[in-house]
Write a protein that holds these residues in place. Structure first.
Motif, PDB file in Angstrom:
ATOM      1  N   TRP A 101       3.661  10.487  -6.920  1.00 47.95           N
ATOM      2  CA  TRP A 101       4.587  10.908  -7.962  1.00 47.95           C
ATOM      3  C   TRP A 101       3.938  10.956  -9.338  1.00 47.95           C
ATOM      4  O   TRP A 101       4.468  11.580 -10.253  1.00 47.95           O
ATOM      5  CB  TRP A 101       5.821  10.017  -7.981  1.00 47.95           C
ATOM      6  N   THR A 102       2.800  10.317  -9.495  1.00 55.55           N
ATOM      7  CA  THR A 102       2.067  10.398 -10.749  1.00 55.55           C
ATOM      8  C   THR A 102       1.191  11.651 -10.787  1.00 55.55           C
ATOM      9  O   THR A 102       1.101  12.332 -11.804  1.00 55.55           O
ATOM     10  CB  THR A 102       1.178   9.149 -10.937  1.00 55.55           C
ATOM     11  N   VAL A 103       0.558  11.970  -9.666  1.00 58.13           N
ATOM     12  CA  VAL A 103      -0.391  13.087  -9.603  1.00 58.13           C
ATOM     13  C   VAL A 103       0.315  14.410  -9.330  1.00 58.13           C
ATOM     14  O   VAL A 103      -0.108  15.458  -9.820  1.00 58.13           O
ATOM     15  CB  VAL A 103      -1.467  12.806  -8.524  1.00 58.13           C
ATOM     16  N   LEU A 104       1.387  14.405  -8.547  1.00 59.48           N
ATOM     17  CA  LEU A 104       2.067  15.622  -8.135  1.00 59.48           C
ATOM     18  C   LEU A 104       2.524  16.494  -9.310  1.00 59.48           C
ATOM     19  O   LEU A 104       2.281  17.704  -9.299  1.00 59.48           O
ATOM     20  CB  LEU A 104       3.246  15.287  -7.218  1.00 59.48           C
ATOM     21  N   PRO A 105       3.158  15.964 -10.361  1.00 59.28           N
ATOM     22  CA  PRO A 105       3.555  16.829 -11.484  1.00 59.28           C
ATOM     23  C   PRO A 105       2.358  17.504 -12.161  1.00 59.28           C
ATOM     24  O   PRO A 105       2.454  18.654 -12.583  1.00 59.28           O
ATOM     25  CB  PRO A 105       4.257  15.877 -12.450  1.00 59.28           C
ATOM     26  N   THR A 106       1.248  16.810 -12.238  1.00 57.89           N
ATOM     27  CA  THR A 106       0.051  17.403 -12.833  1.00 57.89           C
ATOM     28  C   THR A 106      -0.448  18.571 -11.991  1.00 57.89           C
ATOM     29  O   THR A 106      -0.776  19.643 -12.519  1.00 57.89           O
ATOM     30  CB  THR A 106      -1.059  16.343 -12.980  1.00 57.89           C
ATOM     31  N   ILE A 107      -0.495  18.388 -10.683  1.00 61.72           N
ATOM     32  CA  ILE A 107      -0.958  19.451  -9.783  1.00 61.72           C
ATOM     33  C   ILE A 107      -0.016  20.649  -9.854  1.00 61.72           C
ATOM     34  O   ILE A 107      -0.463  21.796  -9.961  1.00 61.72           O
ATOM     35  CB  ILE A 107      -1.094  18.923  -8.348  1.00 61.72           C
ATOM     36  N   VAL A 108       1.286  20.388  -9.810  1.00 66.27           N
ATOM     37  CA  VAL A 108       2.270  21.476  -9.896  1.00 66.27           C
ATOM     38  C   VAL A 108       2.154  22.187 -11.246  1.00 66.27           C
ATOM     39  O   VAL A 108       2.216  23.420 -11.318  1.00 66.27           O
ATOM     40  CB  VAL A 108       3.693  20.930  -9.660  1.00 66.27           C
ATOM     41  N   GLY A 109       1.968  21.437 -12.308  1.00 62.97           N
ATOM     42  CA  GLY A 109       1.806  22.040 -13.635  1.00 62.97           C
ATOM     43  C   GLY A 109       0.588  22.953 -13.712  1.00 62.97           C
ATOM     44  O   GLY A 109       0.659  24.055 -14.260  1.00 62.97           O
ATOM     45  N   VAL A 110      -0.520  22.507 -13.156  1.00 65.26           N
ATOM     46  CA  VAL A 110      -1.743  23.318 -13.158  1.00 65.26           C
ATOM     47  C   VAL A 110      -1.530  24.596 -12.352  1.00 65.26           C
ATOM     48  O   VAL A 110      -1.932  25.687 -12.774  1.00 65.26           O
ATOM     49  CB  VAL A 110      -2.941  22.500 -12.619  1.00 65.26           C
ATOM     50  N   ILE A 111      -0.872  24.490 -11.205  1.00 65.38           N
ATOM     51  CA  ILE A 111      -0.612  25.668 -10.379  1.00 65.38           C
ATOM     52  C   ILE A 111       0.286  26.660 -11.115  1.00 65.38           C
ATOM     53  O   ILE A 111       0.037  27.868 -11.108  1.00 65.38           O
ATOM     54  CB  ILE A 111       0.006  25.249  -9.026  1.00 65.38           C
ATOM     55  N   ILE A 112       1.311  26.157 -11.791  1.00 68.12           N
ATOM     56  CA  ILE A 112       2.208  27.045 -12.540  1.00 68.12           C
ATOM     57  C   ILE A 112       1.479  27.736 -13.684  1.00 68.12           C
ATOM     58  O   ILE A 112       1.629  28.935 -13.903  1.00 68.12           O
ATOM     59  CB  ILE A 112       3.435  26.255 -13.053  1.00 68.12           C
ATOM     60  N   VAL A 113       0.655  26.987 -14.412  1.00 72.44           N
ATOM     61  CA  VAL A 113      -0.103  27.580 -15.520  1.00 72.44           C
ATOM     62  C   VAL A 113      -1.052  28.651 -15.000  1.00 72.44           C
ATOM     63  O   VAL A 113      -1.160  29.750 -15.576  1.00 72.44           O
ATOM     64  CB  VAL A 113      -0.861  26.490 -16.311  1.00 72.44           C
ATOM     65  N   GLU A 115       0.827  -1.208   0.000  1.00 75.71           N
ATOM     66  CA  GLU A 115       0.000   0.000   0.000  1.00 75.71           C
ATOM     67  C   GLU A 115       0.865   1.264   0.000  1.00 75.71           C
ATOM     68  O   GLU A 115       0.562   2.236  -0.681  1.00 75.71           O
ATOM     69  CB  GLU A 115      -0.934   0.012   1.214  1.00 75.71           C
ATOM     70  N   VAL A 116       1.947   1.233   0.745  1.00 76.98           N
ATOM     71  CA  VAL A 116       2.855   2.382   0.782  1.00 76.98           C
ATOM     72  C   VAL A 116       3.467   2.612  -0.592  1.00 76.98           C
ATOM     73  O   VAL A 116       3.566   3.749  -1.062  1.00 76.98           O
ATOM     74  CB  VAL A 116       3.939   2.196   1.869  1.00 76.98           C
ATOM     75  N   ARG A 117       3.891   1.543  -1.259  1.00 78.55           N
ATOM     76  CA  ARG A 117       4.456   1.660  -2.600  1.00 78.55           C
ATOM     77  C   ARG A 117       3.432   2.249  -3.573  1.00 78.55           C
ATOM     78  O   ARG A 117       3.755   3.117  -4.369  1.00 78.55           O
ATOM     79  CB  ARG A 117       4.911   0.286  -3.100  1.00 78.55           C
ATOM     80  N   GLU A 118       2.204   1.785  -3.508  1.00 82.11           N
ATOM     81  CA  GLU A 118       1.158   2.311  -4.397  1.00 82.11           C
ATOM     82  C   GLU A 118       0.874   3.776  -4.086  1.00 82.11           C
ATOM     83  O   GLU A 118       0.645   4.588  -4.997  1.00 82.11           O
ATOM     84  CB  GLU A 118      -0.115   1.484  -4.255  1.00 82.11           C
ATOM     85  N   GLY A 119       0.903   4.114  -2.812  1.00 86.10           N
ATOM     86  CA  GLY A 119       0.694   5.520  -2.431  1.00 86.10           C
ATOM     87  C   GLY A 119       1.788   6.420  -2.966  1.00 86.10           C
ATOM     88  O   GLY A 119       1.521   7.506  -3.497  1.00 86.10           O
ATOM     89  N   LYS A 120       3.044   5.965  -2.848  1.00 88.85           N
ATOM     90  CA  LYS A 120       4.157   6.756  -3.375  1.00 88.85           C
ATOM     91  C   LYS A 120       4.046   6.906  -4.881  1.00 88.85           C
ATOM     92  O   LYS A 120       4.272   7.992  -5.432  1.00 88.85           O
ATOM     93  CB  LYS A 120       5.482   6.093  -3.016  1.00 88.85           C
ATOM     94  N   ARG A 121       3.692   5.812  -5.546  1.00 92.98           N
ATOM     95  CA  ARG A 121       3.555   5.862  -6.994  1.00 92.98           C
ATOM     96  C   ARG A 121       2.433   6.828  -7.402  1.00 92.98           C
ATOM     97  O   ARG A 121       2.573   7.612  -8.347  1.00 92.98           O
ATOM     98  CB  ARG A 121       3.286   4.467  -7.546  1.00 92.98           C
ATOM     99  N   THR A 122       1.339   6.793  -6.669  1.00 94.66           N
ATOM    100  CA  THR A 122       0.220   7.689  -6.960  1.00 94.66           C
ATOM    101  C   THR A 122       0.631   9.148  -6.750  1.00 94.66           C
ATOM    102  O   THR A 122       0.314  10.011  -7.578  1.00 94.66           O
ATOM    103  CB  THR A 122      -0.994   7.352  -6.066  1.00 94.66           C
TER     104      THR A 122
END
Length: 114
Positions: free
Chosen positions: A19-31, A10-17
């Protein structure tokens, strides 16, 4: 399978999630930040447009325009009084008429800005 192995999975899946979602959120905030900065810079969004409209409608602006009109009208009246003198030489008369014309132009311009 033990609880510890499930927990690690579960921890591995959480980390993967993350690192998958974080760039999208950061990208939206920057835009959104760049878009807000651009709109604010162009004056389409933010206080610049509001401040200008408030100033144009303000009492100080209309009072200043009225004061300018009154001053130029008084100057025009004084020039007209001086032009009534029949003993003026030609150069003085031409200069006074030019000043009267300039005063009329300033009055007209100020009345259009009201």
């Amino acid at each position: 399978m033990s609880d510890y192995d499930e927990f690690r999975k579960e921890v591995r899946e959480g980390k993967r999630t993350v690192w998958t979602v974080l760039p999208t959120i950061v990208g939206v905030i920057i835009v959104l930040a760049l878009l807000g900065f651009a709109l604010n810079s162009f004056g389409l969004f933010g206080k610049t447009v509001v401040e200008r409209k408030v100033f144009e409608q303000s009492y100080q602006r209309s009072s200043a325009i009225e004061s300018q009109i009154a001053t130029d009208t008084a100057a025009l009246a004084e020039i007209d009084r001086q032009l009534q003198n029949p003993h003026l030489d030609e150069n003085t008369r031409v200069n006074l008429e030019a000043q009267a014309s300039a005063a009329r132009a300033r009055i007209d311009s100020a009345e259009r800005r009201k």
